[in-house]
Design a protein around this motif. Structure first.
Motif, PDB file in Angstrom:
ATOM      1  N   ARG A  50      12.195   4.952  -9.079  1.00  0.00           N
ATOM      2  CA  ARG A  50      11.225   4.526  -8.080  1.00  0.00           C
ATOM      3  C   ARG A  50      11.662   3.220  -7.426  1.00  0.00           C
ATOM      4  N   CYS A  51      11.698   3.212  -6.109  1.00  0.00           N
ATOM      5  CA  CYS A  51      12.075   2.006  -5.373  1.00  0.00           C
ATOM      6  C   CYS A  51      11.006   0.945  -5.558  1.00  0.00           C
TER       7      CYS A  51
ATOM      8  N   ARG B 220       7.951   1.936  -3.309  1.00  0.00           N
ATOM      9  CA  ARG B 220       7.333   2.710  -4.376  1.00  0.00           C
ATOM     10  C   ARG B 220       7.592   4.207  -4.278  1.00  0.00           C
ATOM     11  N   ARG B 221       8.522   4.616  -3.415  1.00  0.00           N
ATOM     12  CA  ARG B 221       8.866   6.022  -3.332  1.00  0.00           C
ATOM     13  C   ARG B 221       9.869   6.374  -4.428  1.00  0.00           C
ATOM     14  N   GLU B 222       9.705   7.574  -4.970  1.00  0.00           N
ATOM     15  CA  GLU B 222      10.596   8.032  -6.029  1.00  0.00           C
ATOM     16  C   GLU B 222      11.829   8.692  -5.423  1.00  0.00           C
ATOM     17  N   GLN B 223      13.008   8.290  -5.918  1.00  0.00           N
ATOM     18  CA  GLN B 223      14.270   8.820  -5.428  1.00  0.00           C
ATOM     19  C   GLN B 223      14.992   9.546  -6.565  1.00  0.00           C
TER      20      GLN B 223
ATOM     21  N   SER C 211      12.135  -0.858 -15.093  1.00  0.00           N
ATOM     22  CA  SER C 211      11.848  -0.949 -13.663  1.00  0.00           C
ATOM     23  C   SER C 211      13.088  -1.381 -12.896  1.00  0.00           C
TER      24      SER C 211
ATOM     25  N   CYS D  83      17.829   2.616  -0.660  1.00  0.00           N
ATOM     26  CA  CYS D  83      16.625   3.396  -0.379  1.00  0.00           C
ATOM     27  C   CYS D  83      16.490   3.574   1.139  1.00  0.00           C
TER      28      CYS D  83
END
Length: 246
Positions: free
Chosen positions: A8-9, A13-16, A40, A74
């Motif tokens: 997660r960025c 907060r987007r998951e990659q 994290s 990201c």
């Protein structure tokens, strides 16, 4: 094939989906950096030399080395550092057959003449200049004399060090050395009728390694302790018998 892991960025907060990088250990085995799933990731705002590297142990030989810290860009624009597991003490994991750090590689086939040397005294690498200094010291330890950096007016693309009978390049970047770099050094060695030797901190791309093997170019990989380790047979041979007589 290495499995991807969700990361997660910390900025958007987007998951990659992130695939941990795999590097070639000097023993020849692939080493995949162990990403921590419960830690994290951190956004990279300022780069430092020390933070670019991470210690990890090879599962095959137990040797500990320093490898490029995993990171990804990201889509939101953030550059993210991915945490990896801390390396355990290599003295507790290394099998009895693991090669000592300063020992020459075992010879394949007839032993030939063997060169006896004192233990190599490494130069700690903190900067790109340190990497070149460490490589120069190692070439002298191998038996090359008069090794120096080319003067400004004599600098040649693809050559960081030269001396009677040798040219060398040092790649201090965090990306595996590319095929073009190997071929460029080989051409310089051909022009000088000299042995071409390559040093890399992040290892070698697969096609670069294959071309170096075909051209009999000794390849070494260095960690941040400044101790080069042989990657291919020409490097093992150079350690075992020293430079060719001139």
């Amino acid at each position: 094939m290495t499995d991807s892991v969700p990361v997660r960025c910390p900025a958007c907060r987007r998951e990659q989906s992130f695939t941990p990088p795999t590097y070639p250990c000097s023993c020849g085995a692939p080493l995949t950096l162990p990403v921590l799933h419960d830690s994290s990731p951190e956004e990279i705002e300022h780069r430092t030399w020390e933070a670019t590297w991470v210690a990890a142990n090879c599962a095959a030989c137990g040797r500990q080395g320093s490898w490029p810290q995993p990171e990804f860009g990201c889509p939101c624009g953030a550059l993210v550092r991915v945490p990896v597991a801390s390396a355990p003490d290599p003295t507790e994991r290394a099998p009895a057959t693991a090669r000592p750090r300063n020992a020459a590689a075992p010879a394949a086939g007839p032993p030939g003449r063997a060169v006896l040397r004192p233990a190599f005294q490494p130069v700690t690498i903190r900067t790109a200049r340190d990497a070149v200094t460490a490589a120069a010291q190692y070439l002298k330890w191998l038996g090359f004399h008069g090794v120096r950096q080319p003067e400004a007016g004599q600098a040649t693309s693809g050559v960081d060090l030269c001396g009677p009978g040798v040219v060398a390049q040092v790649d201090p970047t965090t990306r595996p050395t590319a095929l073009r770099d190997i071929e460029c050094l080989w051409l310089n060695g051909l022009n000088e009728s000299a042995v071409s030797v390559f040093f890399s901190l992040a290892g070698y791309a697969r096609d670069a390694r294959a071309r170096a093997d075909a051209l009999h170019i000794p390849l070494f990989i260095m960690d941040l302790t400044g101790t080069p380790q042989p990657v291919n047979d020409p490097a093992d041979s150079l350690i075992r018998v020293g430079p060719p007589e001139r």
